[in-house]
Design a protein around this motif. Structure first.
Motif, PDB file in Angstrom:
ATOM      1  N   SER A  42       0.834  -1.211   0.000  1.00 52.56           N
ATOM      2  CA  SER A  42       0.000   0.000   0.000  1.00 52.56           C
ATOM      3  C   SER A  42       0.865   1.256   0.000  1.00 52.56           C
ATOM      4  CB  SER A  42      -0.916   0.026   1.236  1.00 52.56           C
ATOM      5  OG  SER A  42      -1.808  -1.057   1.207  1.00 52.56           O
ATOM      6  N   TYR A  45       1.829   1.877  -3.475  1.00 57.30           N
ATOM      7  CA  TYR A  45       0.722   2.416  -4.290  1.00 57.30           C
ATOM      8  C   TYR A  45       0.566   3.915  -4.024  1.00 57.30           C
ATOM      9  CZ  TYR A  45      -0.909  -2.257  -5.596  1.00 57.30           C
ATOM     10  OH  TYR A  45      -1.005  -3.518  -6.107  1.00 57.30           O
ATOM     11  N   SER A 163       2.545 -16.314  -0.476  1.00 59.79           N
ATOM     12  CA  SER A 163       3.861 -15.949   0.061  1.00 59.79           C
ATOM     13  C   SER A 163       4.019 -14.461   0.338  1.00 59.79           C
ATOM     14  CB  SER A 163       4.961 -16.389  -0.912  1.00 59.79           C
ATOM     15  OG  SER A 163       4.748 -15.770  -2.173  1.00 59.79           O
ATOM     16  N   ALA A 165       2.646 -10.560   2.036  1.00 64.16           N
ATOM     17  CA  ALA A 165       2.305 -10.143   3.405  1.00 64.16           C
ATOM     18  C   ALA A 165       0.916 -10.648   3.792  1.00 64.16           C
ATOM     19  CB  ALA A 165       2.367  -8.614   3.514  1.00 64.16           C
ATOM     20  N   VAL A 166      -0.069 -10.417   2.924  1.00 61.98           N
ATOM     21  CA  VAL A 166      -1.426 -10.886   3.223  1.00 61.98           C
ATOM     22  C   VAL A 166      -1.479 -12.407   3.143  1.00 61.98           C
ATOM     23  CG1 VAL A 166      -3.848 -10.778   2.519  1.00 61.98           C
ATOM     24  CG2 VAL A 166      -2.426  -8.716   2.333  1.00 61.98           C
ATOM     25  N   GLY A 167      -0.834 -12.971   2.133  1.00 59.27           N
ATOM     26  CA  GLY A 167      -0.884 -14.422   1.914  1.00 59.27           C
ATOM     27  C   GLY A 167      -0.299 -15.220   3.067  1.00 59.27           C
ATOM     28  N   CYS A 185       1.880 -20.440  -4.875  1.00 60.66           N
ATOM     29  CA  CYS A 185       2.990 -19.471  -4.923  1.00 60.66           C
ATOM     30  C   CYS A 185       3.988 -19.939  -5.977  1.00 60.66           C
ATOM     31  CB  CYS A 185       3.671 -19.379  -3.554  1.00 60.66           C
ATOM     32  SG  CYS A 185       4.326 -20.960  -3.004  1.00 60.66           S
ATOM     33  N   SER A 186       5.085 -19.200  -6.137  1.00 58.31           N
ATOM     34  CA  SER A 186       6.114 -19.608  -7.104  1.00 58.31           C
ATOM     35  C   SER A 186       7.091 -20.585  -6.446  1.00 58.31           C
ATOM     36  CB  SER A 186       6.840 -18.377  -7.639  1.00 58.31           C
ATOM     37  OG  SER A 186       7.459 -17.708  -6.560  1.00 58.31           O
ATOM     38  N   ASN A 189       9.081 -20.202  -3.108  1.00 65.49           N
ATOM     39  CA  ASN A 189       8.356 -20.007  -1.848  1.00 65.49           C
ATOM     40  C   ASN A 189       7.574 -21.231  -1.370  1.00 65.49           C
ATOM     41  OD1 ASN A 189       9.181 -17.297  -1.562  1.00 65.49           O
ATOM     42  ND2 ASN A 189       7.684 -16.675  -3.118  1.00 65.49           N
ATOM     43  N   TYR A 204       2.630 -22.240  -8.958  1.00 65.09           N
ATOM     44  CA  TYR A 204       1.871 -21.768 -10.128  1.00 65.09           C
ATOM     45  C   TYR A 204       2.710 -21.713 -11.406  1.00 65.09           C
ATOM     46  CZ  TYR A 204       3.719 -16.933  -9.473  1.00 65.09           C
ATOM     47  OH  TYR A 204       4.529 -15.840  -9.338  1.00 65.09           O
ATOM     48  N   VAL A 223      -3.226 -11.690  -4.021  1.00 64.97           N
ATOM     49  CA  VAL A 223      -2.249 -11.019  -4.892  1.00 64.97           C
ATOM     50  C   VAL A 223      -2.747  -9.627  -5.280  1.00 64.97           C
ATOM     51  CG1 VAL A 223      -1.036 -11.105  -7.118  1.00 64.97           C
ATOM     52  CG2 VAL A 223      -1.394 -13.204  -5.803  1.00 64.97           C
ATOM     53  N   GLY A 224      -4.039  -9.530  -5.575  1.00 62.13           N
ATOM     54  CA  GLY A 224      -4.598  -8.262  -6.064  1.00 62.13           C
ATOM     55  C   GLY A 224      -5.044  -8.442  -7.500  1.00 62.13           C
ATOM     56  N   LYS A 227      -2.975  -8.158 -10.969  1.00 68.19           N
ATOM     57  CA  LYS A 227      -1.975  -9.180 -11.279  1.00 68.19           C
ATOM     58  C   LYS A 227      -2.583 -10.575 -11.355  1.00 68.19           C
ATOM     59  CE  LYS A 227       1.125  -6.915  -8.363  1.00 68.19           C
ATOM     60  NZ  LYS A 227       1.968  -7.094  -7.211  1.00 68.19           N
ATOM     61  N   THR A 252     -13.090  -1.836   0.716  1.00 66.18           N
ATOM     62  CA  THR A 252     -12.160  -1.313   1.724  1.00 66.18           C
ATOM     63  C   THR A 252     -12.345  -2.099   3.013  1.00 66.18           C
ATOM     64  OG1 THR A 252     -12.456   0.848   0.732  1.00 66.18           O
ATOM     65  CG2 THR A 252     -11.433   0.804   2.901  1.00 66.18           C
ATOM     66  N   PRO A 253     -11.279  -2.711   3.517  1.00 64.74           N
ATOM     67  CA  PRO A 253     -11.447  -3.549   4.717  1.00 64.74           C
ATOM     68  C   PRO A 253     -11.755  -2.753   5.975  1.00 64.74           C
ATOM     69  CG  PRO A 253      -9.140  -3.414   4.066  1.00 64.74           C
ATOM     70  CD  PRO A 253      -9.905  -2.683   3.017  1.00 64.74           C
ATOM     71  N   GLY A 299       6.510 -12.365   2.370  1.00 62.95           N
ATOM     72  CA  GLY A 299       6.022 -11.790   3.625  1.00 62.95           C
ATOM     73  C   GLY A 299       6.257 -10.286   3.643  1.00 62.95           C
TER      74      GLY A 299
HETATM   75  N1  LIG Z   1      -8.635  -3.673  -0.442  1.00 62.71           N
HETATM   76  C1  LIG Z   1      -7.671  -2.932   0.108  1.00 62.71           C
HETATM   77  O1  LIG Z   1      -7.934  -1.876   0.671  1.00 62.71           O
HETATM   78  C2  LIG Z   1      -6.248  -3.407   0.031  1.00 62.71           C
HETATM   79  C3  LIG Z   1      -5.327  -2.933   0.981  1.00 62.71           C
HETATM   80  C4  LIG Z   1      -4.027  -3.380   0.897  1.00 62.71           C
HETATM   81  C5  LIG Z   1      -3.641  -4.268  -0.086  1.00 62.71           C
HETATM   82  N2  LIG Z   1      -4.557  -4.700  -1.007  1.00 62.71           N
HETATM   83  C6  LIG Z   1      -4.168  -5.625  -2.074  1.00 62.71           C
HETATM   84  O2  LIG Z   1      -3.447  -6.686  -1.520  1.00 62.71           O
HETATM   85  C7  LIG Z   1      -2.429  -7.060  -2.438  1.00 62.71           C
HETATM   86  C8  LIG Z   1      -1.409  -7.915  -1.768  1.00 62.71           C
HETATM   87  O3  LIG Z   1      -0.685  -7.175  -0.809  1.00 62.71           O
HETATM   88  P1  LIG Z   1       0.635  -7.792  -0.180  1.00 62.71           P
HETATM   89  O4  LIG Z   1       1.222  -6.716   0.646  1.00 62.71           O
HETATM   90  O5  LIG Z   1       0.373  -9.097   0.446  1.00 62.71           O
HETATM   91  O6  LIG Z   1       1.536  -7.981  -1.479  1.00 62.71           O
HETATM   92  P2  LIG Z   1       2.989  -8.642  -1.565  1.00 62.71           P
HETATM   93  O7  LIG Z   1       3.526  -8.875  -0.218  1.00 62.71           O
HETATM   94  O8  LIG Z   1       3.744  -7.854  -2.549  1.00 62.71           O
HETATM   95  O9  LIG Z   1       2.697 -10.106  -2.126  1.00 62.71           O
HETATM   96  C9  LIG Z   1       2.161 -10.370  -3.318  1.00 62.71           C
HETATM   97  C10 LIG Z   1       2.460 -11.849  -3.641  1.00 62.71           C
HETATM   98  O10 LIG Z   1       1.822 -12.090  -4.865  1.00 62.71           O
HETATM   99  C11 LIG Z   1       2.576 -13.006  -5.624  1.00 62.71           C
HETATM  100  N3  LIG Z   1       2.485 -12.595  -7.026  1.00 62.71           N
HETATM  101  C12 LIG Z   1       2.936 -11.445  -7.583  1.00 62.71           C
HETATM  102  N4  LIG Z   1       2.627 -11.424  -8.892  1.00 62.71           N
HETATM  103  C13 LIG Z   1       1.953 -12.585  -9.140  1.00 62.71           C
HETATM  104  C14 LIG Z   1       1.341 -13.134 -10.285  1.00 62.71           C
HETATM  105  N5  LIG Z   1       1.364 -12.486 -11.465  1.00 62.71           N
HETATM  106  N6  LIG Z   1       0.724 -14.333 -10.181  1.00 62.71           N
HETATM  107  C15 LIG Z   1       0.698 -14.998  -8.996  1.00 62.71           C
HETATM  108  N7  LIG Z   1       1.246 -14.523  -7.870  1.00 62.71           N
HETATM  109  C16 LIG Z   1       1.869 -13.320  -7.945  1.00 62.71           C
HETATM  110  C17 LIG Z   1       3.999 -12.952  -5.113  1.00 62.71           C
HETATM  111  O11 LIG Z   1       4.404 -14.293  -4.847  1.00 62.71           O
HETATM  112  P3  LIG Z   1       5.502 -15.041  -5.754  1.00 62.71           P
HETATM  113  O12 LIG Z   1       6.778 -14.250  -5.570  1.00 62.71           O
HETATM  114  O13 LIG Z   1       5.550 -16.411  -5.187  1.00 62.71           O
HETATM  115  O14 LIG Z   1       4.994 -14.946  -7.151  1.00 62.71           O
HETATM  116  C18 LIG Z   1       3.926 -12.136  -3.819  1.00 62.71           C
HETATM  117  O15 LIG Z   1       4.427 -12.836  -2.737  1.00 62.71           O
HETATM  118  C19 LIG Z   1      -1.963  -5.708  -2.955  1.00 62.71           C
HETATM  119  O16 LIG Z   1      -1.244  -5.824  -4.170  1.00 62.71           O
HETATM  120  C20 LIG Z   1      -3.279  -4.975  -3.131  1.00 62.71           C
HETATM  121  O17 LIG Z   1      -3.791  -5.258  -4.422  1.00 62.71           O
HETATM  122  C21 LIG Z   1      -5.851  -4.281  -0.953  1.00 62.71           C
END
Ligand SMILES: NC(=O)c1ccc[n+]([C@@H]2O[C@H](COP(=O)([O-])OP(=O)(O)OC[C@H]3O[C@@H](n4cnc5c(N)ncnc54)[C@H](OP(=O)(O)O)[C@@H]3O)[C@@H](O)[C@H]2O)c1
Length: 306
Positions: A42, A45, A163, A165-167, A185-186, A189, A204, A223-224, A227, A252-253, A299
């Motif tokens: 975030s 972003y 893998s 932060a959320v995952g 995950c990849s 991880n 994956y 992942v979001g 992506k 929004t959570p 993470g």
């Molecule tokens: N709704 C809201 O208000 C809110 C708030 C905060 C965050 N979010 C969403 O939450 C998402 C995740 O946050 P985070 O902090 O956990 O992100 P993060 O720590 O960057 O982790 C994203 C994970 O996604 C995997 N990934 C990346 N690209 C990929 C792809 N193309 N296919 C499959 N896996 C993929 C990666 O694993 P590998 O390295 O193993 O591929 C990575 O570990 C954010 O990007 C955002 O969209 C939403």
């Protein structure tokens, strides 16, 4: 105090270390001496406004048009209360705390003032400050989305993006709630996700879970959508009857203080543990943002504030 300011929206290089006045707590605020923070997805972003045009417009209106109105970014902290406002009753000087503040920012600094009734709680005693800073962001988001999807004992849950932060939090919390967890995950991880309690891990890069016979009660996209969209397009075909697919980008959570307290208790009991990929110094914040911008951290990325 030392603080990192965001001079305008843009690449990591827009962040600059500066000397700012140390804030003074107002009536119901506490001042925290920050010992660790985290660079979250975030934060990246907000810094880069790397959003769709419609969301970018909304973000500029909410955060500031050309640069964030609150120039010090950062939402997560672990530290020690070092001053309390005249009416603040919940904390005392010397209390070790950890917390999360989605809207006020300000944790890329040595000190910040937050309302005493914010998302702030006693730091789990068995964690270091670096470790505590790796809990709130992923933990609170994962709890919100797992609850929203109705996760409970015996449910077959697939975490896509297991893998991040959320995952990593979602895998541990779903397992704690008694679900049967599959993580996606990849290759690099796979061992990490298995160690967090996933009964099955799907790489994956080698397998597509939507081609397999297993059915799931819940698929959580951690992942979001931007992506994960292509990968999840066919996920409905592996949902069990009555199953649901939920994305971390769905709405929004709602983040609650009692959930932060719960995360602290679960950490103390060893039910969940912090996952830290790398730790940077505050002086190296630009490098930390470059790393998180890659979108493949394991993470959390923590920033030690000295
Ligand atoms: N709704 C809201 O208000 C809110 C708030 C905060 C965050 N979010 C969403 O939450 C998402 C995740 O946050 P985070 O902090 O956990 O992100 P993060 O720590 O960057 O982790 C994203 C994970 O996604 C995997 N990934 C990346 N690209 C990929 C792809 N193309 N296919 C499959 N896996 C993929 C990666 O694993 P590998 O390295 O193993 O591929 C990575 O570990 C954010 O990007 C955002 O969209 C939403």
């Amino acid at each position: 105090m030392k603080a990192v300011v965001c001079t305008r929206y843009g690449p990591p290089e827009v962040l600059r270390l500066e000397e700012l006045a140390t804030p003074v707590p107002r009536k119901n605020e506490v001042r925290i001496r920050i010992l660790a923070t985290a660079v979250t997805s975030s934060d990246c972003y907000v810094r880069g406004l790397n959003l769709s045009p419609a969301y970018r417009m909304m973000a500029r209106l909410a955060l500031g048009w050309n640069a964030p109105r609150q120039p010090v970014l950062g939402m997560v902290l672990s530290g020690v209360v070092d001053s309390v406002g005249p009416d603040a009753k919940s904390f005392e000087v010397g209390d070790r705390v950890f917390g999360f503040n989605q809207h006020r920012f300000g944790t890329y600094a040595q000190y910040v003032c937050w309302p005493e009734d914010g998302l702030l709680a006693a730091r789990p005693a068995n964690l270091t400050d670096d470790e505590a800073a790796a809990i709130p962001y992923g933990g609170l988001l994962a709890l919100h989305f797992l609850r929203k999807a109705g996760v409970r004992a015996g449910r077959r849950v697939l975490i896509y993006g297991a893998s991040g932060a959320v995952g990593t939090s979602a895998v541990q919390l779903a397992r704690h709630l008694g679900a049967q967890v599959t993580g996606v995950c990849s290759t690099a991880n796979v061992d990490l996700v298995a160690s967090l309690g996933a009964a099955t891990v799907i790489d994956y890069t080698r397998e597509d879970f939507t081609d397999q016979a297993t059915r799931y009660d819940l698929i959580l996209d951690a992942v979001g959508k931007r992506k994960s969209a292509a990968a999840l397009r066919r996920c409905r075909q592996v949902l069990a009857a009555g199953g649901a697919c939920v994305s971390v980008d769905d709405g929004t959570p709602t983040l609650r203080r009692e959930d932060l307290v719960l995360l602290g208790e679960l950490t103390t009991k060893g039910e969940i543990r912090p996952v830290i990929d790398r730790t940077f110094a505050l002086d190296d914040i630009v490098e930390a943002h470059r790393y998180v911008d890659n979108g493949h951290k394991r993470g959390n990325v923590v920033v030690a504030v000295t």
